[in-house]
Design a protein around this motif. Structure first.
Motif, PDB file in Angstrom:
ATOM      1  N   LEU A 244      30.649  -6.333  15.143  1.00  0.00           N
ATOM      2  CA  LEU A 244      31.965  -6.918  13.738  1.00  0.00           C
ATOM      3  C   LEU A 244      32.539  -5.751  14.164  1.00  0.00           C
ATOM      4  CD1 LEU A 244      29.893  -8.230  11.153  1.00  0.00           C
ATOM      5  CD2 LEU A 244      30.762  -9.710  12.373  1.00  0.00           C
ATOM      6  N   TRP A 245      32.302  -4.345  14.298  1.00  0.00           N
ATOM      7  CA  TRP A 245      33.199  -3.715  14.361  1.00  0.00           C
ATOM      8  C   TRP A 245      34.547  -3.710  15.457  1.00  0.00           C
ATOM      9  CZ3 TRP A 245      34.777  -0.059  18.260  1.00  0.00           C
ATOM     10  CH2 TRP A 245      35.982   0.909  18.136  1.00  0.00           C
ATOM     11  N   LEU A 246      35.884  -3.827  14.789  1.00  0.00           N
ATOM     12  CA  LEU A 246      37.001  -3.957  14.753  1.00  0.00           C
ATOM     13  C   LEU A 246      37.913  -2.376  15.298  1.00  0.00           C
ATOM     14  CD1 LEU A 246      38.382  -7.039  12.424  1.00  0.00           C
ATOM     15  CD2 LEU A 246      37.830  -7.232  14.963  1.00  0.00           C
ATOM     16  N   GLY A 247      37.601  -1.932  15.729  1.00  0.00           N
ATOM     17  CA  GLY A 247      38.320  -0.730  15.852  1.00  0.00           C
ATOM     18  C   GLY A 247      38.994   0.729  14.782  1.00  0.00           C
ATOM     19  N   THR A 248      39.311   1.344  15.165  1.00  0.00           N
ATOM     20  CA  THR A 248      39.789   2.789  14.397  1.00  0.00           C
ATOM     21  C   THR A 248      41.499   2.409  14.738  1.00  0.00           C
ATOM     22  OG1 THR A 248      37.963   4.521  14.681  1.00  0.00           O
ATOM     23  CG2 THR A 248      39.457   4.760  13.945  1.00  0.00           C
ATOM     24  N   ALA A 249      41.767   2.388  12.828  1.00  0.00           N
ATOM     25  CA  ALA A 249      43.444   2.736  12.983  1.00  0.00           C
ATOM     26  C   ALA A 249      43.948   4.040  13.103  1.00  0.00           C
ATOM     27  CB  ALA A 249      43.601   1.865  11.140  1.00  0.00           C
ATOM     28  N   ALA A 250      44.086   4.198  14.537  1.00  0.00           N
ATOM     29  CA  ALA A 250      44.447   5.647  15.024  1.00  0.00           C
ATOM     30  C   ALA A 250      45.676   5.503  15.272  1.00  0.00           C
ATOM     31  CB  ALA A 250      43.351   5.770  16.655  1.00  0.00           C
ATOM     32  N   LEU A 251      46.594   4.766  15.092  1.00  0.00           N
ATOM     33  CA  LEU A 251      48.224   4.618  15.559  1.00  0.00           C
ATOM     34  C   LEU A 251      48.337   3.979  14.499  1.00  0.00           C
ATOM     35  CD1 LEU A 251      47.984   2.634  18.441  1.00  0.00           C
ATOM     36  CD2 LEU A 251      48.142   4.866  18.683  1.00  0.00           C
ATOM     37  N   SER A 252      50.094   4.025  14.201  1.00  0.00           N
ATOM     38  CA  SER A 252      51.010   4.184  12.684  1.00  0.00           C
ATOM     39  C   SER A 252      50.933   2.525  12.853  1.00  0.00           C
ATOM     40  CB  SER A 252      51.974   4.779  12.753  1.00  0.00           C
ATOM     41  OG  SER A 252      51.892   6.264  12.965  1.00  0.00           O
ATOM     42  N   ASP A 253      51.008   1.678  13.496  1.00  0.00           N
ATOM     43  CA  ASP A 253      51.215   0.102  13.774  1.00  0.00           C
ATOM     44  C   ASP A 253      50.969   0.015  15.435  1.00  0.00           C
ATOM     45  OD1 ASP A 253      51.217  -1.781  12.551  1.00  0.00           O
ATOM     46  OD2 ASP A 253      53.792  -1.515  11.352  1.00  0.00           O
ATOM     47  N   GLY A 254      50.994  -1.377  15.072  1.00  0.00           N
ATOM     48  CA  GLY A 254      51.386  -2.383  16.323  1.00  0.00           C
ATOM     49  C   GLY A 254      50.004  -2.450  17.056  1.00  0.00           C
ATOM     50  N   ASP A 255      49.002  -1.712  16.810  1.00  0.00           N
ATOM     51  CA  ASP A 255      47.662  -2.369  17.975  1.00  0.00           C
ATOM     52  C   ASP A 255      46.861  -2.894  17.532  1.00  0.00           C
ATOM     53  OD1 ASP A 255      45.477  -0.940  19.420  1.00  0.00           O
ATOM     54  OD2 ASP A 255      45.647   0.496  18.702  1.00  0.00           O
ATOM     55  N   PHE A 256      45.955  -3.469  18.274  1.00  0.00           N
ATOM     56  CA  PHE A 256      45.292  -4.478  18.408  1.00  0.00           C
ATOM     57  C   PHE A 256      44.877  -4.984  16.729  1.00  0.00           C
ATOM     58  CE2 PHE A 256      45.222  -3.664  22.690  1.00  0.00           C
ATOM     59  CZ  PHE A 256      45.272  -4.440  23.020  1.00  0.00           C
ATOM     60  N   VAL A 257      43.783  -3.309  15.803  1.00  0.00           N
ATOM     61  CA  VAL A 257      43.156  -2.859  14.598  1.00  0.00           C
ATOM     62  C   VAL A 257      44.069  -4.115  13.715  1.00  0.00           C
ATOM     63  CG1 VAL A 257      43.825  -0.833  13.808  1.00  0.00           C
ATOM     64  CG2 VAL A 257      41.911  -2.473  13.346  1.00  0.00           C
ATOM     65  N   HIS A 258      45.797  -3.554  14.057  1.00  0.00           N
ATOM     66  CA  HIS A 258      46.831  -3.875  13.631  1.00  0.00           C
ATOM     67  C   HIS A 258      46.896  -5.830  12.871  1.00  0.00           C
ATOM     68  CE1 HIS A 258      47.864   0.488  13.838  1.00  0.00           C
ATOM     69  NE2 HIS A 258      47.474   0.511  12.495  1.00  0.00           N
ATOM     70  N   ARG A 259      46.559  -6.375  14.288  1.00  0.00           N
ATOM     71  CA  ARG A 259      46.486  -7.610  14.175  1.00  0.00           C
ATOM     72  C   ARG A 259      45.538  -8.241  13.462  1.00  0.00           C
ATOM     73  NH1 ARG A 259      51.775  -8.233  15.768  1.00  0.00           N
ATOM     74  NH2 ARG A 259      51.532 -10.726  16.423  1.00  0.00           N
ATOM     75  N   ALA A 260      44.473  -7.790  13.806  1.00  0.00           N
ATOM     76  CA  ALA A 260      43.460  -8.317  12.225  1.00  0.00           C
ATOM     77  C   ALA A 260      44.024  -7.456  11.342  1.00  0.00           C
ATOM     78  CB  ALA A 260      42.640  -7.651  13.319  1.00  0.00           C
ATOM     79  N   ILE A 261      44.053  -6.669  10.964  1.00  0.00           N
ATOM     80  CA  ILE A 261      44.569  -6.689   9.870  1.00  0.00           C
ATOM     81  C   ILE A 261      46.019  -7.314   8.708  1.00  0.00           C
ATOM     82  CG2 ILE A 261      45.975  -4.916   8.348  1.00  0.00           C
ATOM     83  CD1 ILE A 261      44.642  -2.745   9.765  1.00  0.00           C
ATOM     84  N   ASP A 262      46.710  -7.718   9.982  1.00  0.00           N
ATOM     85  CA  ASP A 262      48.011  -8.477   9.460  1.00  0.00           C
ATOM     86  C   ASP A 262      47.351  -9.456   8.622  1.00  0.00           C
ATOM     87  OD1 ASP A 262      50.029  -6.522   9.577  1.00  0.00           O
ATOM     88  OD2 ASP A 262      50.355  -7.192  11.657  1.00  0.00           O
ATOM     89  N   ALA A 263      46.456 -10.341  10.188  1.00  0.00           N
ATOM     90  CA  ALA A 263      45.792 -11.774   9.438  1.00  0.00           C
ATOM     91  C   ALA A 263      45.171 -11.844   8.097  1.00  0.00           C
ATOM     92  CB  ALA A 263      45.101 -11.867  11.006  1.00  0.00           C
ATOM     93  N   ALA A 264      44.364 -10.927   7.983  1.00  0.00           N
ATOM     94  CA  ALA A 264      43.394 -10.734   7.185  1.00  0.00           C
ATOM     95  C   ALA A 264      44.550 -11.324   5.027  1.00  0.00           C
ATOM     96  CB  ALA A 264      42.977  -9.243   7.114  1.00  0.00           C
ATOM     97  N   ASP A 265      44.127 -12.045   4.511  1.00  0.00           N
ATOM     98  CA  ASP A 265      44.180 -12.052   2.980  1.00  0.00           C
ATOM     99  C   ASP A 265      43.365 -11.757   1.947  1.00  0.00           C
ATOM    100  OD1 ASP A 265      41.871 -13.783   3.206  1.00  0.00           O
ATOM    101  OD2 ASP A 265      42.764 -15.484   3.427  1.00  0.00           O
ATOM    102  N   CYS A 266      42.377 -10.628   2.277  1.00  0.00           N
ATOM    103  CA  CYS A 266      41.978 -10.130   1.300  1.00  0.00           C
ATOM    104  C   CYS A 266      40.853  -8.640   1.945  1.00  0.00           C
ATOM    105  CB  CYS A 266      40.746 -10.687   1.253  1.00  0.00           C
ATOM    106  SG  CYS A 266      39.532  -9.679  -0.051  1.00  0.00           S
ATOM    107  N   ILE A 267      41.910  -7.700   1.576  1.00  0.00           N
ATOM    108  CA  ILE A 267      41.359  -6.374   2.896  1.00  0.00           C
ATOM    109  C   ILE A 267      40.220  -5.263   1.828  1.00  0.00           C
ATOM    110  CG2 ILE A 267      41.508  -3.592   3.388  1.00  0.00           C
ATOM    111  CD1 ILE A 267      44.314  -5.405   4.351  1.00  0.00           C
ATOM    112  N   ILE A 268      38.769  -4.950   1.838  1.00  0.00           N
ATOM    113  CA  ILE A 268      37.822  -4.451   0.920  1.00  0.00           C
ATOM    114  C   ILE A 268      37.604  -2.881   1.582  1.00  0.00           C
ATOM    115  CG2 ILE A 268      35.397  -4.320  -0.613  1.00  0.00           C
ATOM    116  CD1 ILE A 268      35.418  -7.155   1.971  1.00  0.00           C
TER     117      ILE A 268
END
Length: 548
Positions: A244-268
């Motif tokens: 279930l690990w999607l990665g680490t937010a190591a970059l400021s923006d634009g990485d694969f994990v940021h695409r997942a974040i953009d798709a989320a409607d609720c972030i815990i």
């Protein structure tokens, strides 16, 4: 009656202090003598900054305040960077500095600075001890303040004449306490927001990196199946081999994990600390953000959560898990695509044979060689992004990096402290040549202490990250290159073993060899960052955009 310095050291012992990292001065001599006859181990370092980094790392790994000691004036000022390192990084640390006699002075203002005032903006608590009788209260409060959430740096100044006084004051034992828990209404509201979401996502920040929290989060993820990602200082809270690990937010923006974040409607948001770069940029109305932390959210232009669950994090996570069940309407398809794309991309350049080596190959080889409990301590440089992004942590606090102050020079001292705290684990310091040379004198300290330690020096003969930024911003190359010593001979001159590889194929076998034998080994690795600009700014954003 006993001497004040003896009482001071007894108070440290009673507070759980095992090491004092120090560059002493004449104003500390009473305290040094008291340490000599105590259970505390005095560790002499070659620079006060390194002593502070080591103390902060002890605090980071144990949860109890690490302690360091310096004299007045320049000794105290040399602790400033370490104070900021501990304070921003939430590492419990007590700094002790000496001072000239405060009742009578015979040297005018020689070396005199207002150290307490200097430390005030960098610490949670700072005091001059003006009476031997107040030592138990001051030490107890300094340790308590350093260790309670949010942890950080504290400071005590012990003047020379006070240290030699006699006192009949008694120790003040630590009080027993439990952290407050979140209000039930806050738990219910957060649970309902998660339950009604279509694409909930879990984020692990620096504040989640505590032992009890990690256990509760593992159970939460296992029960609910909600995907998760971490900030850099939240790495390893949950095993990153978890599917279930999607990665680490190591970059400021634009990485694969940021695409997942953009798709989320609720972030815990578990334990997010605003000292780290924001893992996502909030856009009002697009999603619900739930702040779960020991304290309320610090709101800034990119972080303004709609719901807050304030109290002990482990308890909050447990209660949220008890209040929730997996929901049939949850849709994790976009997260699955991001995860698959990221994992494919993490293999890119992992076997690159070029020499000088590329960062991705260094990270991949270390991942293959190191065991899950081994500890890697990073200095600061461009390579840190690749370790944060590409290295999968299996355990909490096995990749020690600084994404708060992000200071250079901490990699080697922090690795030395990690080895002292965990003598049963293998430890590697990873430093750029610039950061290494800022505290390279501590090689002698490591050898003197008999530590088993591996030090990687990534050599590019430049301040590589700033040189990369300079090029990325369109400036001509200027002012970032320097010369280096022969690192093999440099290591040998300190009593360590030195090695230099000549091809990428030599790296992993040599790393295995040096990790499995006693003593201090330095390995020089020539590194090439020239391709990073294209990868970070073209390849990753282009490929990650394609997953939607």
């Amino acid at each position: 009656m006993r001497k004040a310095s003896d009482l001071f050291v007894a108070a440290l012992e009673d507070g759980g202090v095992e090491y004092v990292f120090a560059v002493p001065g004449e104003e500390n001599l009473d305290l040094i003598e008291s340490i000599r006859t105590s259970r505390i181990r005095l560790v002499l370092t070659r620079h006060e900054q390194a002593a502070g980094f080591m103390a902060a790392t002890v605090g980071r790994l144990t949860g109890g305040a690490g302690a360091c000691l310096a004299t007045l004036g320049p000794g105290a000022t040399n602790l400033v960077t370490a104070a900021a390192y501990a304070q921003l990084g939430a590492m419990p640390m007590l700094m002790i500095t000496g001072q000239k006699p405060i009742r009578t002075r015979r040297q005018g203002h020689f070396q005199i600075l207002d150290v307490v005032a200097m430390m005030a903006p960098l610490t949670k608590f700072t005091r001059q001890i003006v009476s031997a009788d107040i030592i138990p209260a001051r030490v107890r409060e300094a340790l308590r303040s350093a260790e309670e959430e949010r942890p950080g740096a504290t400071h005590l100044e012990l003047p020379q004449d006070i240290a030699s006084d006699e006192t009949d004051a008694m120790l003040i034992p630590a009080s027993r306490s439990r952290r407050p828990v979140a209000e039930e209404k806050a738990i219910r509201r957060a649970a309902e927001a998660i339950r009604s979401a279509q694409r909930p996502l879990l984020m692990l920040g620096a504040g989640a990196n505590r032992k009890t929290t990690a256990r509760m989060l593992e159970a939460f993820v296992e029960k609910l199946g909600i995907p998760f990602f971490s900030t850099q200082m939240g790495k390893g809270v949950i095993d990153e081999a978890n599917p279930l690990w999607l990665g680490t937010a190591a970059l400021s923006d634009g990485d694969f994990v940021h695409r997942a974040i953009d798709a989320a409607d609720c972030i815990i948001n578990i334990g997010h600390d605003v000292v780290e770069k924001p893992p996502f940029f909030m856009r009002e109305g697009k999603r619900t953000v739930i702040h779960v932390h020991y304290s309320g959210a610090v709101v800034d232009p990119v972080y303004f959560p709609q719901l807050e669950v304030v109290g002990d994090i482990a308890n909050s996570v447990w209660r949220l898990g008890e209040a929730l069940d997996p929901q049939a309407h949850w849709d994790f398809g976009c997260f699955d695509r991001a995860r698959a794309a990221l994992r494919e991309h993490l293999e890119d350049r992992a076997g690159d044979d070029r020499f000088p080596m590329v960062s991705q190959r260094v990270v991949a080889d270390m991942q293959r060689v190191l065991a899950p409990d081994d500890i890697t301590c990073l200095d600061n440089g461009l390579y840190k992004l690749w370790f944060a992004r590409n290295f999968r942590c299996r355990r909490p606090n096995t990749l020690l990096l600084d994404n708060a102050l992000a200071t250079m020079g901490a990699g080697l001292p922090s690795a030395m402290a990690a080895r002292l705290v965990h003598p049963d684990r293998r430890v590697v310091a990873v430093c750029g040549d610039g950061g290494f040379m800022m505290n390279s004198q501590e090689l002698e300290t490591a050898v003197r202490l008999g530590l088993d330690l591996t030090v990687l020096v990534l050599r590019d003969d430049a301040y590589g990250m700033i040189k990369w930024k300079q090029s990325h911003e369109g400036y001509p190359e200027f002012g970032m290159d320097y010369g280096n010593p022969d690192f093999v001979k440099y290591a040998q001159s300190h009593g360590a073993r030195g090695h230099r590889i000549a091809s990428a194929h030599e790296f992993a076998p040599l790393l295995r060899e040096v990790l499995d034998r006693p003593g201090v080994d330095l390995v020089e690795v020539a590194i090439d960052y020239s391709d990073d600009d294209r990868i970070l700014n073209e390849d990753i954003p282009r490929l990650s955009a394609a997953i939607n």
